[in-house]
Design an enzyme around this catalytic site. Structure first.
Site, PDB file in Angstrom:
ATOM      1  N   SER A  33       0.803  -1.235   0.000  1.00 41.51           N
ATOM      2  CA  SER A  33       0.000   0.000   0.000  1.00 41.51           C
ATOM      3  C   SER A  33       0.830   1.276   0.000  1.00 41.51           C
ATOM      4  O   SER A  33       0.427   2.286   0.562  1.00 41.51           O
ATOM      5  CB  SER A  33      -0.969   0.051   1.198  1.00 41.51           C
ATOM      6  OG  SER A  33      -1.750  -1.089   1.233  1.00 41.51           O
ATOM      7  N   LEU A  34       1.995   1.235  -0.629  1.00 37.35           N
ATOM      8  CA  LEU A  34       2.825   2.445  -0.675  1.00 37.35           C
ATOM      9  C   LEU A  34       2.544   3.277  -1.921  1.00 37.35           C
ATOM     10  O   LEU A  34       3.102   4.353  -2.084  1.00 37.35           O
ATOM     11  CB  LEU A  34       4.311   2.069  -0.649  1.00 37.35           C
ATOM     12  CG  LEU A  34       4.810   1.451   0.662  1.00 37.35           C
ATOM     13  CD1 LEU A  34       6.284   1.070   0.531  1.00 37.35           C
ATOM     14  CD2 LEU A  34       4.613   2.419   1.822  1.00 37.35           C
ATOM     15  N   ILE A  83       0.325   3.711  -8.403  1.00 35.17           N
ATOM     16  CA  ILE A  83       0.271   5.119  -8.814  1.00 35.17           C
ATOM     17  C   ILE A  83       1.643   5.568  -9.340  1.00 35.17           C
ATOM     18  O   ILE A  83       1.740   6.319 -10.301  1.00 35.17           O
ATOM     19  CB  ILE A  83      -0.217   5.991  -7.644  1.00 35.17           C
ATOM     20  CG1 ILE A  83      -1.693   5.675  -7.393  1.00 35.17           C
ATOM     21  CG2 ILE A  83      -0.025   7.482  -7.914  1.00 35.17           C
ATOM     22  CD1 ILE A  83      -2.232   6.167  -6.082  1.00 35.17           C
ATOM     23  N   ASP A 143       8.207 -11.803   0.135  1.00 38.64           N
ATOM     24  CA  ASP A 143       7.072 -12.735   0.126  1.00 38.64           C
ATOM     25  C   ASP A 143       7.457 -13.986  -0.662  1.00 38.64           C
ATOM     26  O   ASP A 143       8.138 -13.890  -1.683  1.00 38.64           O
ATOM     27  CB  ASP A 143       5.859 -12.150  -0.646  1.00 38.64           C
ATOM     28  CG  ASP A 143       5.293 -10.915   0.007  1.00 38.64           C
ATOM     29  OD1 ASP A 143       5.644 -10.650   1.167  1.00 38.64           O
ATOM     30  OD2 ASP A 143       4.501 -10.209  -0.667  1.00 38.64           O
ATOM     31  N   GLU A 161       5.328 -15.774  -2.368  1.00 34.67           N
ATOM     32  CA  GLU A 161       4.534 -15.763  -3.599  1.00 34.67           C
ATOM     33  C   GLU A 161       5.221 -15.069  -4.768  1.00 34.67           C
ATOM     34  O   GLU A 161       5.097 -15.484  -5.905  1.00 34.67           O
ATOM     35  CB  GLU A 161       3.173 -15.082  -3.366  1.00 34.67           C
ATOM     36  CG  GLU A 161       2.118 -15.947  -2.758  1.00 34.67           C
ATOM     37  CD  GLU A 161       2.211 -15.974  -1.244  1.00 34.67           C
ATOM     38  OE1 GLU A 161       3.124 -15.313  -0.695  1.00 34.67           O
ATOM     39  OE2 GLU A 161       1.386 -16.670  -0.633  1.00 34.67           O
ATOM     40  N   VAL A 192       1.105  12.873  -0.925  1.00 31.15           N
ATOM     41  CA  VAL A 192       0.519  14.048  -1.583  1.00 31.15           C
ATOM     42  C   VAL A 192      -0.999  14.034  -1.403  1.00 31.15           C
ATOM     43  O   VAL A 192      -1.593  12.993  -1.137  1.00 31.15           O
ATOM     44  CB  VAL A 192       0.807  14.096  -3.114  1.00 31.15           C
ATOM     45  CG1 VAL A 192       2.198  14.587  -3.381  1.00 31.15           C
ATOM     46  CG2 VAL A 192       0.543  12.756  -3.776  1.00 31.15           C
ATOM     47  N   CYS A 216     -25.480   0.107 -12.607  1.00 34.14           N
ATOM     48  CA  CYS A 216     -25.579  -1.357 -12.584  1.00 34.14           C
ATOM     49  C   CYS A 216     -26.621  -1.797 -11.561  1.00 34.14           C
ATOM     50  O   CYS A 216     -27.811  -1.663 -11.818  1.00 34.14           O
ATOM     51  CB  CYS A 216     -24.216  -1.988 -12.359  1.00 34.14           C
ATOM     52  SG  CYS A 216     -24.150  -3.655 -13.019  1.00 34.14           S
ATOM     53  N   MET A 272     -29.217   0.793 -11.190  1.00 30.19           N
ATOM     54  CA  MET A 272     -30.286   0.856 -12.192  1.00 30.19           C
ATOM     55  C   MET A 272     -31.349  -0.190 -11.868  1.00 30.19           C
ATOM     56  O   MET A 272     -32.554   0.077 -11.927  1.00 30.19           O
ATOM     57  CB  MET A 272     -29.740   0.603 -13.601  1.00 30.19           C
ATOM     58  CG  MET A 272     -30.858   0.565 -14.636  1.00 30.19           C
ATOM     59  SD  MET A 272     -30.363   0.070 -16.292  1.00 30.19           S
ATOM     60  CE  MET A 272     -31.261  -1.463 -16.445  1.00 30.19           C
ATOM     61  N   HIS A 287     -21.016   0.231 -16.266  1.00 31.41           N
ATOM     62  CA  HIS A 287     -20.216   0.994 -15.292  1.00 31.41           C
ATOM     63  C   HIS A 287     -19.471   2.135 -15.981  1.00 31.41           C
ATOM     64  O   HIS A 287     -18.322   1.950 -16.397  1.00 31.41           O
ATOM     65  CB  HIS A 287     -19.202   0.072 -14.617  1.00 31.41           C
ATOM     66  CG  HIS A 287     -19.808  -0.916 -13.687  1.00 31.41           C
ATOM     67  ND1 HIS A 287     -20.034  -0.644 -12.359  1.00 31.41           N
ATOM     68  CD2 HIS A 287     -20.253  -2.175 -13.889  1.00 31.41           C
ATOM     69  CE1 HIS A 287     -20.579  -1.697 -11.781  1.00 31.41           C
ATOM     70  NE2 HIS A 287     -20.727  -2.642 -12.687  1.00 31.41           N
ATOM     71  N   GLU A 346     -18.010   4.544 -14.751  1.00 30.85           N
ATOM     72  CA  GLU A 346     -16.820   4.984 -13.996  1.00 30.85           C
ATOM     73  C   GLU A 346     -15.524   4.377 -14.531  1.00 30.85           C
ATOM     74  O   GLU A 346     -14.451   4.959 -14.374  1.00 30.85           O
ATOM     75  CB  GLU A 346     -16.987   4.701 -12.498  1.00 30.85           C
ATOM     76  CG  GLU A 346     -16.958   3.232 -12.074  1.00 30.85           C
ATOM     77  CD  GLU A 346     -18.328   2.559 -12.092  1.00 30.85           C
ATOM     78  OE1 GLU A 346     -19.188   2.989 -12.887  1.00 30.85           O
ATOM     79  OE2 GLU A 346     -18.528   1.594 -11.329  1.00 30.85           O
TER      80      GLU A 346
END
Ligand code: GLN
Length: 538
Positions: free
Chosen positions: A14-15, A19, A148, A150, A242, A379, A382, A506, A508
């Site tokens: 989650s760093l 992004i 990890d 994995e 940020v 979806c 609606m 969708h 979005e």
């Protein structure tokens, strides 16, 4: 030219690796390079489709119908282009491919092993995307955290990949975490030293380190990291938190990451044309006024489950220049009281699965319809609007979707005949882009710039039941959009209401910061009370 950038993550998850990868893509694309981004996910699921949003956040859907990790959404939004199923590779897919080949006898009696069979399959996927799509630069984000179990086969594969490529074709970026210790007022580099040590143990020496954290690191920390990790100090970048993810490309570009990459990878250091990107951010900072939007859903405590939705609202809000303050309402709470909906300028019911909260969503749709508050149903949203209308306008009190009430005498939302015998759960929904033809000159058609049809992305099983079309339309619930080939309702609106719209797809997933989605633009305009009849978007 064929260049490859591999991004690994250290210390913890989650760093913002996704992004960061997307931002590098944006920078290099803005320099005129043909760039793509791949995500490796080390889990054994074939795709993200079967994963609980509580564990993995939103399932993003590509144009070609792949159910992918949410990072693909970041990549599409930052690159401003469509990616495809090949851009998300999971361990499950790799093992499935290897085992299928083994069963077919393709390995001619060899003993099948992680090295070379699994690693070869991983490398093949990278080259396939780069070559098939004629990319100059392929960015590969390796999911998980170094250390990890994995992700080991993926790391081994990218180590081998570098050896197979010519010198100067492969760069390794390690994104890591620098904690700030309040008690001593220090930024600590030790976890990073260990994490790079772990990488070097498996034969990967990073070329670049990006240091994430609450605070920026300075010269002192850079020197220390350089000394212990064997990475030149000018190749260490600081990336502190940020307030807006879209600023990351600007920060990294200003810090000189692309000239560093161009030195490592021997390509021309071009100027990145980021003007439209900057303008998008500036528009956002010039926003004035606020409209209040209620979002009524099931996972309200879990914003990652609605990542693309939140971004789509942001894109439209930037473009229109008004703040949208979103209030997330746990659907179940509306079953006893609608007080949470008071004073809202708009109500949105997003997609979802499962029965919990459905009755509360129906209350929300009824509230929007009766009080003439702009409503957007996506979806499931609606389907909810149709159920509510059937119950409270047509008077069929038990109207429902057979997903929630298989016994209903008015199944206004139902499975299509051919879907009724499907037993496999994975990948069997209506997925990806389908053509929606606008069969009427309606508000929705106008919103889309009066186009005859559009392609929008789907992820659902149930459909509007055609048996009830006439009844719904006779009382003003119009079906405006249709997937003609199968005669499936795609978009509805309520006559005489300022904005009561539902779509089976969708929108979005197709909204981008550089091209906000017309439905969200129109919805916000309606919330503002400034949606004009003659106005077209897109
Ligand atoms: N559960 C509904 C269906 O399967 C809606 C799905 C969704 O909203 N994505 O049809």
């Amino acid at each position: 030219m064929k260049k490859y950038i591999f991004i690994t993550g250290g210390v913890m998850s989650s760093l913002g690796k996704g992004i960061t990868s997307a931002s590098l893509g944006r920078i290099l694309k803005s320099e005129g390079y043909n760039v793509t981004i791949l995500k490796f996910d080390p889990y054994l699921n074939i795709d993200a489709g079967s994963q609980n949003p509580f564990q993995h956040g939103e399932v993003f859907v590509t144009e070609d119908g792949a159910e992918t990790d949410l990072d693909l959404g970041h990549y599409e939004r930052f690159l401003n282009e469509n990616l495809s199923k090949e851009n998300n590779v999971t361990s499950g897919q790799i093992y499935e491919a290897v085992i299928k080949k083994e069963r077919k006898g393709d390995y001619l009696g060899s003993t099948i092993q992680i090295i070379p069979h699994v690693t070869d399959e991983i490398k093949r996927r990278i080259r396939y995307v780069s070559e098939e799509k004629h990319k100059d630069i392929t960015i590969v984000e390796v999911g998980g955290t170094v250390g990890d179990i994995e992700s080991l086969p993926f790391l081994e594969a990218i180590r081998e990949f570098k050896m197979e490529e010519c010198e100067g074709n492969v760069a390794f970026i390690h994104l890591t975490y620098i904690p700030y210790l309040k008690t001593t007022g220090e930024l600590k580099t030790k976890p990073t030293q260990h994490s790079v040590g772990e990488l070097r143990k498996i034969g990967i020496q990073p070329n670049i380190i990006i240091a994430r954290g609450e605070k920026d690191i300075g010269k002192k920390e850079k020197n220390k990291i350089a000394l212990f990790t064997n990475v030149r100090k000018e190749n260490i970048f600081s990336l502190s938190d940020v307030d807006l993810m879209y600023k990351v490309p600007l920060i990294l570009y200003e810090a000189g990451i692309s000239s560093t990459l161009s030195r490592i990878l021997h390509f021309n250091d071009r100027e990145a044309k980021l003007d439209s990107w900057k303008e998008m951010i500036n528009k956002g900072s010039r926003r004035k006024g606020t409209v209040k939007l209620a979002i009524v859903g099931k996972y309200v405590e879990l914003q990652d489950a609605y990542l693309s939705l939140n971004e789509a609202i942001r894109h439209a809000s930037f473009e229109i220049g008004i703040n949208v303050s979103t209030k997330w309402i746990e659907a179940e709470t509306l079953e006893s009281s609608t007080s949470e909906l008071k004073g809202m300028n708009g109500i949105l019911v997003p997609g979802g699965f499962g029965k919990r909260g459905v009755e509360g969503m129906i209350v929300a749709a009824q509230f929007a319809r009766e009080k003439r508050i702009p409503y957007l149903g996506i979806c499931l949203g609606m389907q909810i609007a149709v159920i509510e209308f059937a119950r409270n306008v047509l008077g069929w009190k038990d109207a429902h979707s057979t997903e929630f009430s298989p016994e209903t005498s008015h199944p206004v939302i139902d499975l299509m005949e051919e879907q009724k015998n499907i037993s496999n759960k994975g990948g069997t929904m209506r997925l990806g882009a389908y053509r929606c033809d606008f069969i009427k000159d309606s508000l929705i058609k106008k919103v889309y710039g009066n186009k005859a049809y559009v392609f929008e992305r789907h992820r659902h099983r149930y459909e509007l039941n055609n048996r009830y079309r006439e009844a719904l339309e006779s009382k003003g619930l119009e079906i405006d959009g249709e997937y003609v080939e199968k005669h499936l309702g795609e978009a509805i609106h309520l006559q005489g209401h300022p904005f009561f719209v539902g779509v089976q797809f969708h929108p979005e997933f197709k909204s981008r910061p550089l091209s906000p989605h017309p439905l969200f633009l129109a919805f916000i305009r309606a919330m503002q009370g400034t949606l004009k009849d003659e106005e077209v978007f897109a």
